[in-house]
Design a protein around this motif. Structure first.
Motif, PDB file in Angstrom:
ATOM      1  N   TYR A  90     -10.945  -4.358   1.784  1.00 13.23           N
ATOM      2  CA  TYR A  90     -11.742  -5.286   2.586  1.00 13.23           C
ATOM      3  C   TYR A  90     -12.244  -6.380   1.663  1.00 13.23           C
ATOM      4  O   TYR A  90     -12.826  -6.099   0.618  1.00 13.23           O
ATOM      5  CB  TYR A  90     -12.939  -4.582   3.228  1.00 13.23           C
ATOM      6  N   MET A  91     -12.032  -7.631   2.055  1.00 15.63           N
ATOM      7  CA  MET A  91     -12.536  -8.763   1.283  1.00 15.63           C
ATOM      8  C   MET A  91     -13.713  -9.364   2.042  1.00 15.63           C
ATOM      9  O   MET A  91     -13.590  -9.659   3.238  1.00 15.63           O
ATOM     10  CB  MET A  91     -11.439  -9.813   1.091  1.00 15.63           C
ATOM     11  N   ALA A 109     -17.970 -13.657  -3.483  1.00 16.16           N
ATOM     12  CA  ALA A 109     -17.103 -12.702  -2.799  1.00 16.16           C
ATOM     13  C   ALA A 109     -17.225 -11.349  -3.475  1.00 16.16           C
ATOM     14  O   ALA A 109     -17.615 -11.250  -4.639  1.00 16.16           O
ATOM     15  CB  ALA A 109     -15.647 -13.163  -2.843  1.00 16.16           C
ATOM     16  N   PHE A 110     -16.918 -10.315  -2.711  1.00 18.56           N
ATOM     17  CA  PHE A 110     -16.724  -8.993  -3.285  1.00 18.56           C
ATOM     18  C   PHE A 110     -15.663  -8.283  -2.463  1.00 18.56           C
ATOM     19  O   PHE A 110     -15.333  -8.703  -1.357  1.00 18.56           O
ATOM     20  CB  PHE A 110     -18.028  -8.178  -3.391  1.00 18.56           C
ATOM     21  N   HIS A 111     -15.082  -7.245  -3.033  1.00 17.05           N
ATOM     22  CA  HIS A 111     -14.002  -6.510  -2.393  1.00 17.05           C
ATOM     23  C   HIS A 111     -14.382  -5.038  -2.353  1.00 17.05           C
ATOM     24  O   HIS A 111     -15.056  -4.540  -3.254  1.00 17.05           O
ATOM     25  CB  HIS A 111     -12.697  -6.681  -3.178  1.00 17.05           C
ATOM     26  N   VAL A 112     -13.918  -4.350  -1.310  1.00 14.12           N
ATOM     27  CA  VAL A 112     -14.189  -2.926  -1.181  1.00 14.12           C
ATOM     28  C   VAL A 112     -12.883  -2.215  -0.856  1.00 14.12           C
ATOM     29  O   VAL A 112     -12.215  -2.552   0.118  1.00 14.12           O
ATOM     30  CB  VAL A 112     -15.212  -2.625  -0.067  1.00 14.12           C
ATOM     31  N   GLY A 116     -14.222   3.318  -0.956  1.00 11.94           N
ATOM     32  CA  GLY A 116     -15.621   3.001  -1.214  1.00 11.94           C
ATOM     33  C   GLY A 116     -15.891   2.442  -2.603  1.00 11.94           C
ATOM     34  O   GLY A 116     -17.046   2.320  -3.007  1.00 11.94           O
ATOM     35  N   THR A 117     -14.853   2.055  -3.323  1.00  9.50           N
ATOM     36  CA  THR A 117     -15.031   1.410  -4.621  1.00  9.50           C
ATOM     37  C   THR A 117     -15.293  -0.077  -4.382  1.00  9.50           C
ATOM     38  O   THR A 117     -14.509  -0.738  -3.699  1.00  9.50           O
ATOM     39  CB  THR A 117     -13.774   1.583  -5.503  1.00  9.50           C
ATOM     40  N   PHE A 118     -16.394  -0.582  -4.930  1.00 13.53           N
ATOM     41  CA  PHE A 118     -16.759  -1.989  -4.775  1.00 13.53           C
ATOM     42  C   PHE A 118     -16.376  -2.745  -6.044  1.00 13.53           C
ATOM     43  O   PHE A 118     -16.600  -2.264  -7.154  1.00 13.53           O
ATOM     44  CB  PHE A 118     -18.268  -2.133  -4.537  1.00 13.53           C
ATOM     45  N   LEU A 119     -15.806  -3.945  -5.863  1.00 14.46           N
ATOM     46  CA  LEU A 119     -15.372  -4.800  -6.968  1.00 14.46           C
ATOM     47  C   LEU A 119     -16.092  -6.145  -6.833  1.00 14.46           C
ATOM     48  O   LEU A 119     -16.063  -6.763  -5.767  1.00 14.46           O
ATOM     49  CB  LEU A 119     -13.859  -5.004  -6.906  1.00 14.46           C
ATOM     50  N   PHE A 120     -16.717  -6.580  -7.912  1.00  9.93           N
ATOM     51  CA  PHE A 120     -17.505  -7.817  -7.897  1.00  9.93           C
ATOM     52  C   PHE A 120     -17.001  -8.808  -8.942  1.00  9.93           C
ATOM     53  O   PHE A 120     -17.242  -8.629 -10.123  1.00  9.93           O
ATOM     54  CB  PHE A 120     -18.980  -7.512  -8.181  1.00  9.93           C
ATOM     55  N   PRO A 121     -16.303  -9.873  -8.513  1.00  5.86           N
ATOM     56  CA  PRO A 121     -15.890 -10.898  -9.467  1.00  5.86           C
ATOM     57  C   PRO A 121     -16.966 -11.972  -9.698  1.00  5.86           C
ATOM     58  O   PRO A 121     -16.767 -12.894 -10.474  1.00  5.86           O
ATOM     59  CB  PRO A 121     -14.643 -11.500  -8.824  1.00  5.86           C
ATOM     60  N   TYR A 122     -18.104 -11.877  -9.014  1.00  3.64           N
ATOM     61  CA  TYR A 122     -19.197 -12.845  -9.127  1.00  3.64           C
ATOM     62  C   TYR A 122     -20.513 -12.116  -9.386  1.00  3.64           C
ATOM     63  O   TYR A 122     -20.713 -11.000  -8.926  1.00  3.64           O
ATOM     64  CB  TYR A 122     -19.397 -13.616  -7.813  1.00  3.64           C
TER      65      TYR A 122
END
Length: 153
Positions: A90-91, A109-112, A116-122
């Protein structure tokens, strides 16, 4: 000699612990969110049926508040992309205005991943950073976000 080895061992342990140390996710300038574009990517593709736009400012700030405080650690862009290619993702992409401008970088933005792993490029609006990844999986938080935003996909 023993004290030198012990000192060097402690120094190495401290330095290696700092390189990938945990931190708490903080998001600066949540009030800048003007619209939220959500898209699910399944098997490397997406469609209109897997897309939703939210313009409710209160819900957008609530989403950002819900993900703030997660324990994260540094990752690499390569690791982040590899994880996203292996799982449905999910973006959550935020713009500052009501419109999304194609061809320009999103201000936040963040991605999931579905697990349930969350990824944060910001780190905040208009603040790209070295990617961060959650230390633990938060499937229940993803479910809460989907329920809050009325996401059925």
């Amino acid at each position: 000699m023993k004290s030198l080895i012990l000192s060097l061992s402690i120094l190495f342990y401290v330095l290696s612990g700092c390189s990938n140390s945990e931190q708490v996710m903080e998001i600066d300038h949540k009030e800048k969110a003007g619209s939220l574009f959500i898209q699910k990517v399944e098997n490397h593709t997406s469609s209109e049926e897997l897309t939703k736009v939210v313009q409710d400012k209160q819900k957008m700030e609530q989403v950002l508040t819900m993900v703030e405080g997660l324990k994260v650690e540094k990752s690499s862009s390569e690791e982040m992309m590899a994880k996203m290619q292996l799982a449905n993702t999910y973006m959550f992409v935020f713009s500052e205005g009501k419109e999304m401008k194609s061809g320009t970088a999103a201000p936040f933005a963040f991605h999931v991943l579905e697990d349930g792993t969350f990824l944060f490029p910001y780190s905040g609006f208009n603040s790209p950073q070295k990617p961060l990844i959650t230390v633990e999986q938060h499937e229940e938080l993803l479910d809460e976000l989907k329920q809050l935003l009325g996401i059925k996909f």
